[in-house]
Motif scaffolding. Structure first.
Motif, PDB file in Angstrom:
ATOM      1  N   UNK A 126      41.293  41.912 -12.520  1.00 26.16           N
ATOM      2  CA  UNK A 126      40.433  42.864 -11.829  1.00 26.16           C
ATOM      3  C   UNK A 126      40.160  42.471 -10.384  1.00 26.16           C
ATOM      4  N   UNK A 127      39.044  42.980  -9.862  1.00 27.34           N
ATOM      5  CA  UNK A 127      38.597  42.680  -8.499  1.00 27.34           C
ATOM      6  C   UNK A 127      39.706  42.889  -7.464  1.00 27.34           C
ATOM      7  N   UNK A 128      40.270  44.080  -7.371  1.00 30.29           N
ATOM      8  CA  UNK A 128      41.388  44.294  -6.439  1.00 30.29           C
ATOM      9  C   UNK A 128      41.021  44.041  -4.986  1.00 30.29           C
ATOM     10  N   UNK A 129      39.762  44.247  -4.624  1.00 25.40           N
ATOM     11  CA  UNK A 129      39.374  44.066  -3.225  1.00 25.40           C
ATOM     12  C   UNK A 129      39.573  42.627  -2.757  1.00 25.40           C
ATOM     13  N   UNK A 130      39.415  41.661  -3.665  1.00 25.49           N
ATOM     14  CA  UNK A 130      39.609  40.260  -3.294  1.00 25.49           C
ATOM     15  C   UNK A 130      41.077  39.998  -2.951  1.00 25.49           C
ATOM     16  N   UNK A 131      41.983  40.690  -3.609  1.00 24.24           N
ATOM     17  CA  UNK A 131      43.421  40.474  -3.435  1.00 24.24           C
ATOM     18  C   UNK A 131      43.980  41.192  -2.210  1.00 24.24           C
ATOM     19  N   UNK A 132      43.201  42.104  -1.642  1.00 25.10           N
ATOM     20  CA  UNK A 132      43.719  42.986  -0.601  1.00 25.10           C
ATOM     21  C   UNK A 132      44.183  42.232   0.635  1.00 25.10           C
ATOM     22  N   UNK A 133      43.341  41.334   1.160  1.00 28.39           N
ATOM     23  CA  UNK A 133      43.714  40.605   2.382  1.00 28.39           C
ATOM     24  C   UNK A 133      44.911  39.695   2.139  1.00 28.39           C
ATOM     25  N   UNK A 134      44.992  39.093   0.956  1.00 27.30           N
ATOM     26  CA  UNK A 134      46.129  38.236   0.628  1.00 27.30           C
ATOM     27  C   UNK A 134      47.424  39.045   0.567  1.00 27.30           C
ATOM     28  N   UNK A 135      47.361  40.200  -0.066  1.00 23.12           N
ATOM     29  CA  UNK A 135      48.530  41.077  -0.149  1.00 23.12           C
ATOM     30  C   UNK A 135      48.944  41.545   1.248  1.00 23.12           C
ATOM     31  N   UNK A 136      47.964  41.938   2.058  1.00 21.37           N
ATOM     32  CA  UNK A 136      48.252  42.398   3.424  1.00 21.37           C
ATOM     33  C   UNK A 136      48.920  41.302   4.243  1.00 21.37           C
ATOM     34  N   UNK A 137      48.431  40.077   4.108  1.00 23.05           N
ATOM     35  CA  UNK A 137      49.010  38.962   4.852  1.00 23.05           C
ATOM     36  C   UNK A 137      50.455  38.715   4.445  1.00 23.05           C
ATOM     37  N   UNK A 138      50.764  38.881   3.168  1.00 20.90           N
ATOM     38  CA  UNK A 138      52.153  38.715   2.710  1.00 20.90           C
ATOM     39  C   UNK A 138      53.061  39.790   3.304  1.00 20.90           C
ATOM     40  N   UNK A 139      52.590  41.015   3.378  1.00 26.83           N
ATOM     41  CA  UNK A 139      53.371  42.085   4.013  1.00 26.83           C
ATOM     42  C   UNK A 139      53.609  41.774   5.487  1.00 26.83           C
ATOM     43  N   UNK A 140      52.551  41.344   6.179  1.00 29.43           N
ATOM     44  CA  UNK A 140      52.681  41.021   7.595  1.00 29.43           C
ATOM     45  C   UNK A 140      53.671  39.878   7.802  1.00 29.43           C
ATOM     46  N   UNK A 141      53.552  38.841   6.985  1.00 33.42           N
ATOM     47  CA  UNK A 141      54.452  37.689   7.089  1.00 33.42           C
ATOM     48  C   UNK A 141      55.898  38.118   6.842  1.00 33.42           C
TER      49      UNK A 141
END
Length: 367
Positions: free
Chosen positions: A97-112
């Protein structure tokens, strides 16, 4: 390529125009952001950002993000950041759960990943559909005179799309929206957004009394079923926002015919990966789309811009420039805004040149 290190920063972002007010007396003074930097063993760094709007808007809160990122981050060390679907499954496995916690991590992987490939993120999200996206601005809850004056000033500054906050006392909101509509030129695009603040009874009262005003009704009630009960008597388009929490909920909205458009918030859905998936399916199903988030500055706004500009123009409603809302800077550049339209920064990935010196000391670091 492997993830070598992860840092997380806490950045409070006060609002330029003071408190942000919405229905039921809810108010926030700032975005309370977590910014994540993920660096690979090849030395490339990707950035992500997540900022809840207080504790009241979404099923997310700032302290939860700060507590959750250190729980997930150790599991990502040594993983290939380019395996975006696998990164998402791993985060869901180790932290339910808690998708909001994962959002910045996922975004950083896309950017990288996009930076490593030396392409702008928009290319990886389906390709650029237009150079810029039309912006809207918010007329927050206030007195009749305050809201009418703000709407008039916003139009004078060159914006042609307004989101008017409603969801309070119905009779007062009828007066507020009538005053706003009278204060702006004919043809101004108006969305009346209740942020799920009304019962169906109240929403029907408002809709019936404002039939003569041209607007789109946005999320009047909480559940899909409640909004559908209002839609049955509505002679205007309806957009749902808070109801869109997953692919399954989006498909239920489509099954019931409960909306014409959807507002997709990156952090509510768990990051760029799920937002792109839901966006693409929703476009194929015929929805109009807005991609934004619950808040943030340059990093998050850039992600919103890349997702917006990779959405087919004929299916795109509008966008919002959150980096213009706040008094602090997190980067040496920003998504370009000209008049009432926003583009994406030049460069690979998000195109944002984050300055770690503006972020302070990381509250978490592993590598």
């Amino acid at each position: 390529m492997k993830i070598k290190s992860i840092k997380a920063y806490h950045v409070v972002q006060p609002f330029v125009d003071g408190p942000y007010r919405m229905s039921k007396g809810r108010v926030a003074d700032c975005f309370d952001a977590v910014i994540v930097a993920i660096t690979s063993d090849s030395g490339v760094t990707g950035w992500g950002e997540m900022a809840p709007l207080g504790n009241f808007y979404s099923a997310a809160f700032p302290a939860g993000t700060r507590a959750g990122v250190p729980e997930i981050a150790p599991h990502l060390i040594g993983q290939d950041p380019r395996g975006l679907a696998g990164i998402g499954r791993l985060m869901d496995t180790v932290f339910k759960g808690h998708p909001y916690i994962k959002s910045a991590l996922d975004m950083a992987c896309w950017d990288l990943t996009a930076r490593a490939a030396d392409v702008p993120l928009v290319t990886m999200l389906g390709g650029r559909e237009s150079e810029t996206a039309e912006l809207y601005r918010v007329v927050t809850h206030g007195t009749v005179d305050q809201m009418a004056a703000l709407a008039k000033r916003t139009i004078a500054e060159g914006c042609h799309r307004l989101q008017v906050k409603v969801g309070g006392n119905v009779r007062d909101d009828i007066e507020r929206v009538t005053a706003v509509a009278s204060a702006v030129p004919k043809g101004t695009v108006i969305f009346c957004d209740a942020n799920a603040g009304w019962t169906p009874y109240q929403a029907r009262q408002f809709a019936d009394a404002t039939r003569g005003i041209d607007y789109t009704f946005e999320q009047p009630c909480t559940t899909i079923e409640e909004n559908m009960s209002v839609r049955r008597m509505l002679d205007k388009p309806m957009v749902l926002d808070e109801s869109v929490t997953s692919l399954g909920e989006m498909l239920e909205i489509h099954r019931q015919g409960a909306a014409d458009g959807l507002t997709l918030k990156i952090s509510r859905l768990g990051g760029v990966t799920q937002t792109r998936l839901i966006r693409d399916v929703a476009v194929d199903l015929g929805f109009m789309i807005t991609v934004e988030d619950t808040g943030g500055a340059e990093i998050d706004t850039a992600a919103m811009a890349h997702l917006s500009l990779s959405t087919p123009e004929e299916r795109r409603l509008h966008a919002i420039a959150f980096h213009e809302w706040v008094t602090v800077r997190t980067a040496t550049n920003k998504p370009p805004v000209t008049g009432s339209r926003m583009g994406i920064p030049d460069g690979p990935g998000l195109g944002i040149d984050v300055d770690p010196g503006l972020l302070g000391k990381p509250f978490f670091e592993i590598g």
